[in-house]
Design a protein around this motif. Structure first.
Motif, PDB file in Angstrom:
ATOM      1  N   LEU A  84    -107.349  10.281   5.447  1.00  0.00           N
ATOM      2  CA  LEU A  84    -106.894  10.535   4.083  1.00  0.00           C
ATOM      3  C   LEU A  84    -106.069  11.817   4.102  1.00  0.00           C
ATOM      4  CD1 LEU A  84    -110.067   9.746   1.937  1.00  0.00           C
ATOM      5  CD2 LEU A  84    -108.189   8.225   2.604  1.00  0.00           C
ATOM      6  N   ARG A  85    -104.938  11.788   3.421  1.00  0.00           N
ATOM      7  CA  ARG A  85    -104.003  12.914   3.453  1.00  0.00           C
ATOM      8  C   ARG A  85    -103.903  13.564   2.073  1.00  0.00           C
ATOM      9  NH1 ARG A  85     -98.975   9.442   5.153  1.00  0.00           N
ATOM     10  NH2 ARG A  85     -99.907   8.264   3.444  1.00  0.00           N
TER      11      ARG A  85
ATOM     12  N   ARG B  33    -105.415   3.905  -3.297  1.00  0.00           N
ATOM     13  CA  ARG B  33    -106.479   2.957  -3.005  1.00  0.00           C
ATOM     14  C   ARG B  33    -107.331   2.843  -4.269  1.00  0.00           C
ATOM     15  NH1 ARG B  33    -105.769   6.036   1.702  1.00  0.00           N
ATOM     16  NH2 ARG B  33    -105.884   4.922   3.708  1.00  0.00           N
TER      17      ARG B  33
ATOM     18  N   SER C 176    -112.138   6.624   4.190  1.00  0.00           N
ATOM     19  CA  SER C 176    -111.712   7.443   5.330  1.00  0.00           C
ATOM     20  C   SER C 176    -112.235   6.921   6.659  1.00  0.00           C
ATOM     21  CB  SER C 176    -112.166   8.895   5.140  1.00  0.00           C
ATOM     22  OG  SER C 176    -113.577   9.024   5.299  1.00  0.00           O
TER      23      SER C 176
ATOM     24  N   PHE D  38    -104.938  -1.703  -1.870  1.00  0.00           N
ATOM     25  CA  PHE D  38    -103.838  -0.752  -1.911  1.00  0.00           C
ATOM     26  C   PHE D  38    -102.902  -1.122  -3.046  1.00  0.00           C
ATOM     27  CE2 PHE D  38    -105.176  -0.055   2.467  1.00  0.00           C
ATOM     28  CZ  PHE D  38    -105.043   1.322   2.597  1.00  0.00           C
TER      29      PHE D  38
ATOM     30  N   ASP E 182    -103.045  11.646  -1.363  1.00  0.00           N
ATOM     31  CA  ASP E 182    -103.578  10.292  -1.492  1.00  0.00           C
ATOM     32  C   ASP E 182    -104.427  10.210  -2.755  1.00  0.00           C
ATOM     33  OD1 ASP E 182    -102.398   9.424   0.833  1.00  0.00           O
ATOM     34  OD2 ASP E 182    -104.216   9.526   2.051  1.00  0.00           O
TER      35      ASP E 182
ATOM     36  N   PRO F 246     -97.859  10.028  -5.380  1.00  0.00           N
ATOM     37  CA  PRO F 246     -98.865   9.997  -4.315  1.00  0.00           C
ATOM     38  C   PRO F 246     -98.349   9.353  -3.039  1.00  0.00           C
ATOM     39  CG  PRO F 246     -99.289   8.279  -5.923  1.00  0.00           C
ATOM     40  CD  PRO F 246     -98.167   9.103  -6.485  1.00  0.00           C
ATOM     41  N   ARG F 247     -98.997   9.694  -1.946  1.00  0.00           N
ATOM     42  CA  ARG F 247     -98.657   9.068  -0.665  1.00  0.00           C
ATOM     43  C   ARG F 247     -99.250   7.667  -0.563  1.00  0.00           C
ATOM     44  NH1 ARG F 247     -98.898  14.646   1.562  1.00  0.00           N
ATOM     45  NH2 ARG F 247     -96.782  14.997   2.372  1.00  0.00           N
ATOM     46  N   SER F 248    -100.393   7.470  -1.162  1.00  0.00           N
ATOM     47  CA  SER F 248    -101.015   6.146  -1.181  1.00  0.00           C
ATOM     48  C   SER F 248    -101.917   6.068  -2.401  1.00  0.00           C
ATOM     49  CB  SER F 248    -101.830   5.884   0.092  1.00  0.00           C
ATOM     50  OG  SER F 248    -103.003   6.679   0.109  1.00  0.00           O
TER      51      SER F 248
END
Length: 309
Positions: free
Chosen positions: A245-246, A73, A240, A105, A249, A69-71
């Motif tokens: 948000l991409r 949360r 968001s 995060f 994510d 994943p990119r991030s």
């Protein structure tokens, strides 16, 4: 549709579509993150179903995390989990948890596959699992409206937020969020399940699906997804706000009530089974999403700081 990332016998990792007990592989060198970026998930599933690059039995395949994943949360969706933990952590549940789904995060570099070994965090004697669900963002958006939030979800998977409770409590007493206490490993898997697969189970602000956690085949955790207080639409709308948000994510649900050892320690310390030890096997299951299984292994020794700590 259900997608996995697996080690192909032909070499390298591939994305595959799970159909019954088989995996229909896509072309090499295409990741699930690539497909999300291209908004190509549905078309990729059709390609795999009609002209797979290879067809393999699911059993016996080495599964990777479905995506990197990119991030991440991780939200506090299940408020009863916080209430169950508050006494032992000496951190009262703040009333603001009823106003918004707070989150922290987590470490994308610590993502592991659904069957990988998990090392105890350096210096920890109170190592724990957390039984959670994650939503993967498939369509970018910012300041997302609540009634449109679910349209940004590409699919769902299991999330295990491995936690060193002694390190976590020590850090959070400084009024900081979890750091080294939750820095060692995050499991994503075993597969990405698209929303249409679980739509028949919709209930309240989630889905009527059972969640269970086992240690050495002993049932330790048992709950239901639809007991969640903050559903994923609220989490997506909140996370968001003022940002984007991409695709790729990941939004975590937080721990289902009873879904970790810390809760059992907090509620009934006299009968507590103990923390995870090297050799323990943890198996987490969510109906329709599958299961993950991990062997706990010895961790590294912490290297001392200049202070000697």
């Amino acid at each position: 549709m259900r997608f996995v990332t697996y080690a192909s016998p032909a070499g390298g990792d591939r994305v595959g579509l799970v159909v019954d007990d088989q995996v229909l592989g896509l072309e090499p060198r295409v990741t699930l993150l690539d497909l999300l970026d291209a908004d190509d998930l549905a078309a990729a599933g059709e390609r795999a179903a009609t002209a797979p690059s290879e067809t393999l039995p699911l059993e016996g395949l080495t599964l990777r995390a479905p995506l990197q994943p990119r991030s991440i949360r991780d939200c506090t969706g299940f408020l009863q989990h916080l209430r169950n933990c508050q006494g032992a952590a000496d951190i009262p549940v703040d009333e603001r948890h009823n106003q918004f789904p707070a989150f922290y995060f987590s470490n994308v570099a610590a993502v592991i596959g659904p069957h990988d070994d998990v090392a105890i965090s350096p210096g920890s004697e109170k190592f724990d699992y957390e039984l959670e669900i994650a939503a993967v963002i498939g369509r970018a958006g910012s300041n997302i409206l609540l009634h449109r939030a679910e349209s940004h979800i590409a699919g769902y998977l299991l999330l295990c937020d491995w936690s060193a409770r002694d390190l976590q409590i020590n850090e959070m007493a400084m009024q900081l969020g979890p750091a080294k206490g939750k820095d060692g490993a995050n499991t994503l898997g075993p597969m990405l399940v698209t929303p249409d697969e679980i739509e028949p189970f919709r209930s309240r602000n989630a889905f009527d699906l059972g969640m269970a956690g086992y240690v050495n085949d002993e049932l330790v955790s048992e709950g239901r997804w639809d007991s969640i207080d903050w559903g994923f639409p609220d989490m997506i709308t909140y996370t968001s706000r003022g940002t984007t948000l991409r695709p790729g994510d990941v939004i975590g649900s937080g721990t289902v009530p009873s879904g970790c050892l810390f809760e059992h320690f907090a509620m009934n310390p006299d009968e507590f089974r103990g923390w995870l030890q090297p050799g323990d096997v943890v198996r987490l299951v969510v109906e329709q999403l599958g299961e993950i299984r991990h062997r706990v292994i010895e961790g590294e020794k912490p290297q001392p700081l200049s202070s000697g700590f």
